[in-house]
Design an enzyme around this catalytic site. Structure first.
Site, PDB file in Angstrom:
ATOM      1  N   ILE A  12       0.839  -1.202   0.000  1.00 25.06           N
ATOM      2  CA  ILE A  12       0.000   0.000   0.000  1.00 25.06           C
ATOM      3  C   ILE A  12       0.879   1.259   0.000  1.00 25.06           C
ATOM      4  O   ILE A  12       0.602   2.235  -0.699  1.00 25.06           O
ATOM      5  CB  ILE A  12      -0.971  -0.013   1.212  1.00 25.06           C
ATOM      6  CG1 ILE A  12      -1.860  -1.269   1.153  1.00 25.06           C
ATOM      7  CG2 ILE A  12      -1.826   1.256   1.241  1.00 25.06           C
ATOM      8  CD1 ILE A  12      -2.752  -1.486   2.372  1.00 25.06           C
ATOM      9  N   TYR A 152      -2.854 -10.589  15.530  1.00 21.49           N
ATOM     10  CA  TYR A 152      -2.758  -9.474  14.571  1.00 21.49           C
ATOM     11  C   TYR A 152      -3.880  -8.470  14.841  1.00 21.49           C
ATOM     12  O   TYR A 152      -3.646  -7.262  14.982  1.00 21.49           O
ATOM     13  CB  TYR A 152      -2.864 -10.002  13.136  1.00 21.49           C
ATOM     14  CG  TYR A 152      -3.081  -8.904  12.105  1.00 21.49           C
ATOM     15  CD1 TYR A 152      -2.076  -7.982  11.822  1.00 21.49           C
ATOM     16  CD2 TYR A 152      -4.299  -8.770  11.432  1.00 21.49           C
ATOM     17  CE1 TYR A 152      -2.273  -6.959  10.887  1.00 21.49           C
ATOM     18  CE2 TYR A 152      -4.501  -7.758  10.511  1.00 21.49           C
ATOM     19  CZ  TYR A 152      -3.489  -6.859  10.239  1.00 21.49           C
ATOM     20  OH  TYR A 152      -3.694  -5.842   9.329  1.00 21.49           O
ATOM     21  N   LYS A 156      -3.794  -4.511  16.242  1.00 24.74           N
ATOM     22  CA  LYS A 156      -4.392  -3.346  15.566  1.00 24.74           C
ATOM     23  C   LYS A 156      -5.374  -2.641  16.517  1.00 24.74           C
ATOM     24  O   LYS A 156      -5.408  -1.410  16.580  1.00 24.74           O
ATOM     25  CB  LYS A 156      -5.112  -3.777  14.287  1.00 24.74           C
ATOM     26  CG  LYS A 156      -4.177  -4.173  13.164  1.00 24.74           C
ATOM     27  CD  LYS A 156      -3.400  -2.959  12.648  1.00 24.74           C
ATOM     28  CE  LYS A 156      -2.459  -3.296  11.535  1.00 24.74           C
ATOM     29  NZ  LYS A 156      -1.623  -2.171  11.114  1.00 24.74           N
TER      30      LYS A 156
HETATM   31  N1  LIG Z   1      -3.100  -5.388   2.627  1.00 24.86           N
HETATM   32  C1  LIG Z   1      -4.234  -5.530   3.313  1.00 24.86           C
HETATM   33  O1  LIG Z   1      -5.172  -6.226   2.892  1.00 24.86           O
HETATM   34  C2  LIG Z   1      -4.419  -4.813   4.631  1.00 24.86           C
HETATM   35  C3  LIG Z   1      -5.686  -4.897   5.250  1.00 24.86           C
HETATM   36  C4  LIG Z   1      -5.861  -4.248   6.472  1.00 24.86           C
HETATM   37  C5  LIG Z   1      -4.832  -3.521   7.039  1.00 24.86           C
HETATM   38  N2  LIG Z   1      -3.619  -3.470   6.410  1.00 24.86           N
HETATM   39  C6  LIG Z   1      -2.543  -2.720   7.056  1.00 24.86           C
HETATM   40  O2  LIG Z   1      -2.019  -1.785   6.126  1.00 24.86           O
HETATM   41  C7  LIG Z   1      -0.624  -1.615   6.351  1.00 24.86           C
HETATM   42  C8  LIG Z   1       0.143  -1.847   5.049  1.00 24.86           C
HETATM   43  O3  LIG Z   1      -0.133  -3.155   4.587  1.00 24.86           O
HETATM   44  P1  LIG Z   1       0.547  -3.780   3.299  1.00 24.86           P
HETATM   45  O4  LIG Z   1      -0.388  -4.800   2.767  1.00 24.86           O
HETATM   46  O5  LIG Z   1       1.058  -2.701   2.426  1.00 24.86           O
HETATM   47  O6  LIG Z   1       1.761  -4.562   3.979  1.00 24.86           O
HETATM   48  P2  LIG Z   1       3.296  -4.671   3.522  1.00 24.86           P
HETATM   49  O7  LIG Z   1       3.866  -5.789   4.320  1.00 24.86           O
HETATM   50  O8  LIG Z   1       3.401  -4.747   2.049  1.00 24.86           O
HETATM   51  O9  LIG Z   1       3.887  -3.293   4.005  1.00 24.86           O
HETATM   52  C9  LIG Z   1       4.282  -3.055   5.321  1.00 24.86           C
HETATM   53  C10 LIG Z   1       5.669  -2.479   5.269  1.00 24.86           C
HETATM   54  O10 LIG Z   1       6.074  -2.139   6.601  1.00 24.86           O
HETATM   55  C11 LIG Z   1       7.462  -2.359   6.680  1.00 24.86           C
HETATM   56  N3  LIG Z   1       7.856  -2.533   8.068  1.00 24.86           N
HETATM   57  C12 LIG Z   1       7.511  -3.520   8.937  1.00 24.86           C
HETATM   58  N4  LIG Z   1       8.095  -3.323  10.116  1.00 24.86           N
HETATM   59  C13 LIG Z   1       8.834  -2.193  10.009  1.00 24.86           C
HETATM   60  C14 LIG Z   1       9.679  -1.481  10.893  1.00 24.86           C
HETATM   61  N5  LIG Z   1       9.877  -1.902  12.144  1.00 24.86           N
HETATM   62  N6  LIG Z   1      10.286  -0.364  10.449  1.00 24.86           N
HETATM   63  C15 LIG Z   1      10.104   0.069   9.170  1.00 24.86           C
HETATM   64  N7  LIG Z   1       9.312  -0.563   8.273  1.00 24.86           N
HETATM   65  C16 LIG Z   1       8.688  -1.683   8.701  1.00 24.86           C
HETATM   66  C17 LIG Z   1       7.698  -3.645   5.891  1.00 24.86           C
HETATM   67  O11 LIG Z   1       9.058  -3.750   5.495  1.00 24.86           O
HETATM   68  C18 LIG Z   1       6.723  -3.462   4.728  1.00 24.86           C
HETATM   69  O12 LIG Z   1       7.367  -2.907   3.593  1.00 24.86           O
HETATM   70  C19 LIG Z   1      -0.242  -2.613   7.450  1.00 24.86           C
HETATM   71  O13 LIG Z   1      -0.205  -1.924   8.673  1.00 24.86           O
HETATM   72  C20 LIG Z   1      -1.378  -3.620   7.436  1.00 24.86           C
HETATM   73  O14 LIG Z   1      -1.567  -4.214   8.699  1.00 24.86           O
HETATM   74  C21 LIG Z   1      -3.393  -4.092   5.214  1.00 24.86           C
END
Ligand SMILES: NC(=O)c1ccc[n+]([C@@H]2O[C@H](COP(=O)([O-])OP(=O)(O)OC[C@H]3O[C@@H](n4cnc5c(N)ncnc54)[C@H](O)[C@@H]3O)[C@@H](O)[C@H]2O)c1
Length: 315
Positions: A12, A152, A156
């Site tokens: 995202i 998880y 959140k």
């Molecule tokens: N994709 C979905 O369907 C979805 C649904 C609900 C909520 N979310 C939330 O949206 C957010 C983004 O999701 P996404 O699908 O892009 O996930 P993603 O895993 O592609 O992106 C998360 C990023 O956070 C980075 N990260 C993790 N720990 C870190 C740290 N300590 N320091 C710096 N960077 C760090 C990771 O390297 C990764 O690039 C997340 O918080 C996720 O929980 C996603």
């Protein structure tokens, strides 16, 4: 407008950075390129951002509070979009502590730094998982009771509570966005569609968990539009960002069959931690933000398959 995005190399985050650049804004990305996503994927995603325009990037963990505070002090972002974190329900069952550390301690760090550096607006990426099991009804923002099904989801829900408390303590604008299963090009490799497509490319059977399940699948462009509208909004609030329409697993299977007619299916019991169905009530986001999810599941799935075919080495 300068916007700091944690998790900026993620699924995202990188899409958001590209849209901000296209809208003439200035993204600043923090991501530590962890092992959760293969490096090649993240480097590819970062490359797409840099190809679009100039973005600042810091290879840093948001668990390192002094570094994050120094970045905010230097960059002086108007807003922080905290997308970084450990995503995914099933791995959280095996290692709850990692989720608490990254998603709760990490969010606390980001909020504390934002407060310290007088950031005006913080947006937190929450999840539909905070609603727990409430199948068959559209979920409105006031229906989250804390009775969640996985570490998880608990991380959140806990991080959301921290967001409310920091808003109360420091008075910055705070928006919590609850995303409903996001999919599309560059979708996370651990998520269902990427897993399905990867297996389909290798002629392997795909596994369906649970019976009669449905999900509110939200196309990435709609999520990014929702975040942009939130950045332009003035009020603190919690919003669902979903498509507003649950898609039954049988509809997903029909779409898969349309693109991969030889698909073989395996049916298994529902997994612990997974909710039966999700369905976002997006009326608050529609009214207060002007959010209008536009991409049908058919179109979104077609775009996802087309991307995967072009990038079979990355899927
Ligand atoms: N994709 C979905 O369907 C979805 C649904 C609900 C909520 N979310 C939330 O949206 C957010 C983004 O999701 P996404 O699908 O892009 O996930 P993603 O895993 O592609 O992106 C998360 C990023 O956070 C980075 N990260 C993790 N720990 C870190 C740290 N300590 N320091 C710096 N960077 C760090 C990771 O390297 C990764 O690039 C997340 O918080 C996720 O929980 C996603």
């Amino acid at each position: 407008m300068k916007v700091l995005i944690t998790g900026g190399a993620g699924f995202i985050g990188s899409h958001l950075a590209i849209r901000l650049l296209k809208e003439g804004m200035h993204p600043v990305l923090i991501d530590h390129l962890s092992e959760e996503l293969p490096h090649a994927r993240k480097e590819y995603q970062l490359k797409q951002v840099f190809k679009t325009g100039p973005a600042a990037y810091y290879n840093c963990s948001f668990l390192e509070r002094e570094k994050v505070s120094a970045i905010m002090e230097k960059e002086k972002p108007h807003a922080v979009v905290h997308l970084g974190g450990l995503a995914g329900v099933i791995p959280s069952l095996k290692d709850p502590s990692a989720y608490i550390k990254t998603n709760i301690d990490g969010t606390n760090n980001v909020l504390a730094c934002a407060a310290e550096q007088n950031v005006k607006h913080v947006i937190f990426a929450s999840s539909s998982s905070v609603y727990g099991e409430q199948a068959g009804v559209p979920l409105s923002e006031d229906m989250a009771t804390g009775r969640v099904l996985s570490p998880y989801a608990a991380s959140k829900a806990g991080a959301e509570a921290l967001c409310h408390s920091y808003r109360h303590m420091y008075g910055f604008q705070m928006n919590i966005l609850r995303f409903f299963t996001v999919y599309g090009p560059w979708g996370r490799p651990d998520m269902a569609f990427a897993t399905f497509i990867r297996k389909l490319f290798h002629n392997e059977p795909i596994t369906i968990y649970g019976q009669g399940t449905g999900r509110d699948y939200t196309y990435i462009d709609d999520i990014v539009s929702g975040i942009l509208l939130t950045l332009k909004s003035k009020e603190s609030d919690v919003y669902n960002l979903g498509s507003g329409r649950p898609v039954l697993m049988s509809e997903v299977v029909d779409e898969i069959k349309h693109h991969f007619p030889n698909v073989k299916l395996l049916q298994k019991e529902a997994r612990i931690g997974d909710v039966t169905s999700t369905w976002a009530d997006v009326s608050k986001a529609r009214v207060k933000l002007g959010y209008d999810p536009a991409v049908s599941f058919k179109k979104g799935f077609e775009e996802t398959v087309a991307w995967a075919k072009e990038h079979s080495d990355l899927i």
